[in-house]
Design an enzyme around this catalytic site. Structure first.
Site, PDB file in Angstrom:
ATOM      1  N   GLU A 166     -25.164   6.201  18.617  1.00  0.00           N
ATOM      2  CA  GLU A 166     -26.212   6.003  19.630  1.00  0.00           C
ATOM      3  C   GLU A 166     -26.870   4.620  19.543  1.00  0.00           C
ATOM      4  OE1 GLU A 166     -29.041   9.215  19.316  1.00  0.00           O
ATOM      5  OE2 GLU A 166     -27.588  10.698  19.986  1.00  0.00           O
ATOM      6  N   GLU A 365     -22.117  15.283  19.338  1.00  0.00           N
ATOM      7  CA  GLU A 365     -23.396  15.956  19.057  1.00  0.00           C
ATOM      8  C   GLU A 365     -23.804  16.699  20.313  1.00  0.00           C
ATOM      9  OE1 GLU A 365     -26.845  13.685  17.674  1.00  0.00           O
ATOM     10  OE2 GLU A 365     -25.571  12.515  16.338  1.00  0.00           O
TER      11      GLU A 365
HETATM   12  C1  BGP Z   1     -29.693  12.348  18.053  1.00  0.00           C
HETATM   13  C2  BGP Z   1     -29.478  11.635  16.744  1.00  0.00           C
HETATM   14  C3  BGP Z   1     -29.640  12.488  15.549  1.00  0.00           C
HETATM   15  C4  BGP Z   1     -30.663  13.604  15.651  1.00  0.00           C
HETATM   16  C5  BGP Z   1     -30.650  14.286  17.020  1.00  0.00           C
HETATM   17  C6  BGP Z   1     -31.791  15.240  17.259  1.00  0.00           C
HETATM   18  O1  BGP Z   1     -30.182  11.445  18.990  1.00  0.00           O
HETATM   19  O2  BGP Z   1     -28.197  11.049  16.669  1.00  0.00           O
HETATM   20  O3  BGP Z   1     -29.864  11.631  14.476  1.00  0.00           O
HETATM   21  O4  BGP Z   1     -31.888  13.214  15.230  1.00  0.00           O
HETATM   22  O5  BGP Z   1     -30.640  13.335  18.051  1.00  0.00           O
HETATM   23  O6  BGP Z   1     -32.875  14.623  17.873  1.00  0.00           O
HETATM   24  P1  BGP Z   1     -34.349  14.659  17.347  1.00  0.00           P
HETATM   25  O7  BGP Z   1     -34.255  14.519  15.894  1.00  0.00           O
HETATM   26  O8  BGP Z   1     -35.021  13.507  17.976  1.00  0.00           O
HETATM   27  O9  BGP Z   1     -34.904  15.958  17.783  1.00  0.00           O
END
Ligand code: BGP
Length: 462
Positions: A166, A365
């Site tokens: 990302e 993801e």
């Molecule tokens: C994505 C990232 C992860 C993780 C996930 C969940 O954007 O790659 O590292 O954090 O989001 O999001 P958040 O932790 O902001 O709820």
């Protein structure tokens, strides 16, 4: 069974080094921006939980790999922590990091779980941030050296590499919306950071290919399909397309086509915000595109033409070109405040099929963060997360449809394996197939979704 997936489909989850490993005394890890930011102001982090703690995978990885097996993983992604391998970001290597990652990788392979390794997951070494982080070309060179070192150390066994996770997020978080360090608001600097991330990616790909290792290299992008409020209103459509240029095509185009989107370039040129670049660098980006795309999908972006006069800054911002639109029919995950729109995953895949040469890809993801999951524990102490199973089914059904319609999708990785530390949100929202009890020595317990996922992986469908 209603949905059968292609033979050899990758089932697993994604984690990252900084969110799971934790630090222990004498592990030799150097500070990164998160260690520093937490020390500077712990109150910025939910319940003041910092990056030292996390889920202590550094000391638990052997038992955690057994839990991965028990939840149906045939593959998984993690990231190497740059500041663990190079405590100062460059210079001396930390031998304890080499031993740890070697053993971690070997243990995964011995358990029939293919390791996918990502090189950068938001974790700039502090010493490099101090000279400007991604704004500085010296840091691009330090990253390329770090990448080369990783390929040389682990590339005999790791066959799937990713240059970034990302890359738009450090741009947004660090230089536009203040949720990553250094938390400044400056679009000109943001553009330089984004450009250098793409350049670093292309240079690492070049180094990887020059080493002639037998494997693939790609990038992980979070795609937010941008839907106009009214598809018949040209102003809404234009605004949605610009949002798409800022947040999706800004990295999709250089990663897959080797060029930057024309509409974005011309907008930045008008602002006099083009980055510092050379023709030679553009040629490197052009020639070194990815083999494999990882798609992180959480939520769509709904856009309408700019109506409010409200501005986020007195200097230019992406948000000067569009307004966010609240779709009245939206379904929300109230804990994370994100819309749940299952069809968005299909739209991302169709877009890659139709506009990016149907390059091999996978869902890298996708997941649902929920606060206060302990209340769903049954008498045996297992969290009954039926909402997560529904979330998975909803998205997997659309992934299946995309495959039926010719998309080149190789696998599905959930965010995440075990509950982990999520940046400023720390342990607020839990995403795992496995729970981690922070009050009870980080005890791991498989959730209902973990057993469900194992069954899906074993049967290659549901
Ligand atoms: C994505 C990232 C992860 C993780 C996930 C969940 O954007 O790659 O590292 O954090 O989001 O999001 P958040 O932790 O902001 O709820």
């Amino acid at each position: 069974m209603n949905y059968r997936f292609p033979e050899g489909f990758w089932w697993g989850s994604a984690i990252s080094g900084p969110q799971t490993e934790g630090r222990i005394k004498d592990d030799g890890k150097g500070d990164n921006i998160w260690d520093h930011w937490y020390r500077e102001d712990p109150s910025l982090f939910f319940d003041q939980v910092g990056p030292e703690e996390t889920s202590a995978v550094y000391s638990h990885y052997k038992e955690d790999i057994q839990l991965m097996k028990a939840t149906g993983h045939n593959s998984m992604r993690t990231s190497i922590q740059w500041s663990r391998l190079f405590p100062e970001g460059r210079g001396d290597i930390n031998p304890k990091a080499v031993a740890f990652y070697n053993d971690y990788i070997d243990e995964l392979i011995a358990n029939d779980i293919e390791p996918f390794i990502n090189l950068y997951h938001f974790d700039m070494p502090l010493a490099l941030q101090e000279i400007g982080g991604w704004e500085n070309k010296e840091v691009v060179e330090a990253y390329v050296n770090y990448a080369k070192t990783c390929f040389e150390l682990f590339g005999d066994r790791v066959k799937k590499w990713f240059t970034h996770n990302e890359p738009i997020v450090p741009v947004e978080g660090g230089y536009l919306y203040k949720f990553h360090y250094p938390a400044v608001v400056d679009m000109k600097r943001a553009v330089q950071v984004a450009y250098h991330e793409s350049l670093a990616s292309a240079k690492a790909i070049k180094v990887y290919r020059d080493l002639n290792l037998d494997g693939e290299i790609g990038i992980i992008l979070n795609l937010t399909p941008s839907y106009p409020r009214d598809a018949n209103n040209p102003e809404d459509v234009k605004a949605a397309s610009l949002a798409d240029a800022f947040f999706n095509r800004s990295f999709l185009d250089p990663a897959i086509r080797g060029i930057f989107p024309e509409d974005l370039v011309s907008l930045l040129k008008d602002l006099d915000y083009l980055p510092d670049y050379t023709a030679e660098e553009l040629a490197i980006i052009k020639e070194n595109t990815i083999d494999l795309l990882g798609i992180n999908y959480y939520q769509p972006r709904r856009i309408k033409q700019k109506e409010s006069s409200e501005r986020l800054s007195d200097k230019p911002m992406p948000d000067d070109y569009f307004d966010n639109y609240i779709w009245p029919d939206r379904k929300m995950n109230p804990y994370r405040g994100w819309e749940i729109y299952e069809k968005g995953i299909y739209d991302c895949l169709i877009n890659v099929r139709d506009h990016y040469g149907n390059i091999p890809c996978f869902i890298s993801e996708n997941g649902m963060g929920v606060e206060g999951e302990a209340k769903f524990k049954n008498a045996d102490g297992m969290i009954e997360d039926d909402y997560r199973i529904d979330f998975l089914k909803g998205h997997l059904t659309y992934v299946h449809q995309a495959i039926e319609e010719g998309c080149n999708v190789k696998g599905y990785h959930l965010w995440t394996c075990m509950d982990n530390w999520s940046w400023m949100n720390a342990y607020k929202n839990r995403y795992g197939l496995i729970s981690v009890d922070l009050d009870n020595d980080k005890k791991r317990t498989i959730k209902k979704s973990g057993y469900w996922f194992k069954e899906v992986s074993d049967r290659n469908g549901f």
